[in-house]
Design an enzyme around this catalytic site. Structure first.
Site, PDB file in Angstrom:
ATOM      1  N   ASP A   1     -13.796 -34.060   6.118  1.00 52.64           N
ATOM      2  CA  ASP A   1     -12.993 -33.651   6.930  1.00 52.64           C
ATOM      3  C   ASP A   1     -13.167 -31.912   6.664  1.00 52.64           C
ATOM      4  O   ASP A   1     -13.423 -31.607   5.373  1.00 52.64           O
ATOM      5  CB  ASP A   1     -11.627 -34.006   7.020  1.00 52.64           C
TER       6      ASP A   1
ATOM      7  N   ASP B   1     -10.668 -29.057   8.139  1.00 50.28           N
ATOM      8  CA  ASP B   1      -9.225 -28.402   8.127  1.00 50.28           C
ATOM      9  C   ASP B   1      -8.373 -28.983   7.121  1.00 50.28           C
ATOM     10  O   ASP B   1      -8.205 -30.304   7.178  1.00 50.28           O
ATOM     11  CB  ASP B   1      -8.654 -28.513   9.675  1.00 50.28           C
TER      12      ASP B   1
HETATM   13 MG   LIG Z   1      -7.748 -32.079   8.412  1.00 45.60          MG
END
Ligand SMILES: [Mg+2]
Length: 351
Positions: free
Chosen positions: A10, A12
């Site tokens: 991932d 962010d």
């Molecule tokens: Mg995230």
């Protein structure tokens, strides 16, 4: 015999800092991973435009997954065309990429979003309602990045605006909404629920989301929570896209071991789809609550990109990885008494 590693991550609040979006603390470990020729596949709710820019910045030339599994973008000659045929995958060529689309088109998502808002009169705000400046202000992104974030194709990020809610109550829209809903019977939300939003709390939000989720599922859509926003998507998720890429990597490399890193609810499917899931700590050092199903997870002590580096360093040394592969014997020795995946995970936790 050797085994190859693939990392799915991932962005962010995982590889990128939640506030500054910097990946600097992870850079030395990322460089090492690149030298070892371990593919790092970005798996994000960001758009293709944003992710593509980030792959360039990070110096990655691997496939990437955008908009919560909405589509998988693969550099055109990364996997031979025969692999797609073999797996029965339909691909489209797009600007130097082979693309597998798993999501629903954005315009359909917006249609549904507007319909729910109209029927419920809830203060729902989606990216499609915001100006460039508003997206920049809400996300903390620069204008160029915010512009890329607005180029949605398969995912509508949204939130429940509490200041709008206050205004909505003050101006008596509540009553209008109730009248309209009672008249058409189109709302799934009951009268007493609407009134209770005066005391808007986490439980109310949960209840509202549950209702919207029910609506979404009637239309074959899904709502998940990301680090900043809720996301309206098709039935696609990050895990589906990760599993698809794993099949392709197995055809390319033979035996593979997968490591997946994420920080919030929309990462659960990703974490479930990999051999070694990593839950990255939140900025305050806590961890998102895990749903049942993802067990024996490596939880980082440090947040964001520092946590990312911590976990990857741990796995590189645990597996004795050199040149992006480890001898199967090394991996198996490490887990001698752990014949299945679950036990392997328990074992690795105790290393
Ligand atoms: Mg995230």
């Amino acid at each position: 015999m050797s085994v190859r590693f693939v990392i799915f991550t991932d962005l962010d609040a995982t590889l990128l800092d939640h506030r500054t979006y910097s990946f600097k603390p992870a850079k030395p470990v990322l460089e090492k991973v690149k030298k070892l020729k371990i593919p790092v596949v970005l798996c994000t709710s960001k758009t293709r435009a944003e992710t593509e820019a980030l792959t360039r910045e990070l110096g990655l030339k691997h496939p990437f997954i955008v908009e919560n599994g909405g589509a998988v973008f693969m550099p055109e000659n990364y996997f031979p065309a025969a692999f797609f045929k073999k797996l029965g995958l339909k691909t489209v060529k797009n600007n130097g990429y082979r693309v597998v689309e798993l999501g629903r088109p954005y315009r359909r998502l917006r249609q549904f979003f507007k319909l729910v808002r109209k029927n419920t009169s809830l203060p729902l705000i989606g990216f499609g309602d915001l100006t460039l400046d508003q997206v920049a202000a809400l996300t903390g992104l620069g204008k160029k990045e915010a512009q890329r974030a607005r180029l949605r194709e398969y995912d509508e990020p949204f939130f429940l605006e509490s200041s709008l809610l206050a205004k909505w109550l003050q101006t008596g829209k509540k009553n209008q909404a109730l009248k309209r809903n009672e008249g058409t019977g189109s709302s799934r939300l009951k009268k007493n629920e609407l009134i209770s939003y005066k005391h808007w709390g986490p439980n109310d939000i949960r209840r509202v989301l549950r209702r919207i989720r029910q609506e979404a599922s009637r239309y074959g859509l899904r709502i998940t929570a990301g680090g900043r926003f809720y996301h309206l998507t098709g039935r696609n998720d990050k895990g589906q896209a990760v599993r698809l890429l794993c099949k392709l990597y197995r055809l390319k490399f033979g035996r593979i071991i997968t490591i997946g890193l994420g920080d919030s609810a929309n990462d659960w499917p990703l974490l479930e789809a990999v051999d070694y899931p990593v839950l990255v700590a939140r900025p305050d050092g806590s961890h998102a609550k895990l749903p049942p199903g993802v067990k024996n997870i490596y939880k980082t002590r440090k947040p964001g990109p520092r946590g990312w580096a911590e976990a990857i360093k741990y796995f590189l040394s645990s597996f004795g990885i050199s040149e992006g592969r480890a001898a199967i014997s090394t991996v198996e020795n490490k887990f001698k008494s752990a014949p299945n995946k679950k036990q392997k995970r328990e074992k690795i936790k105790n290393l």
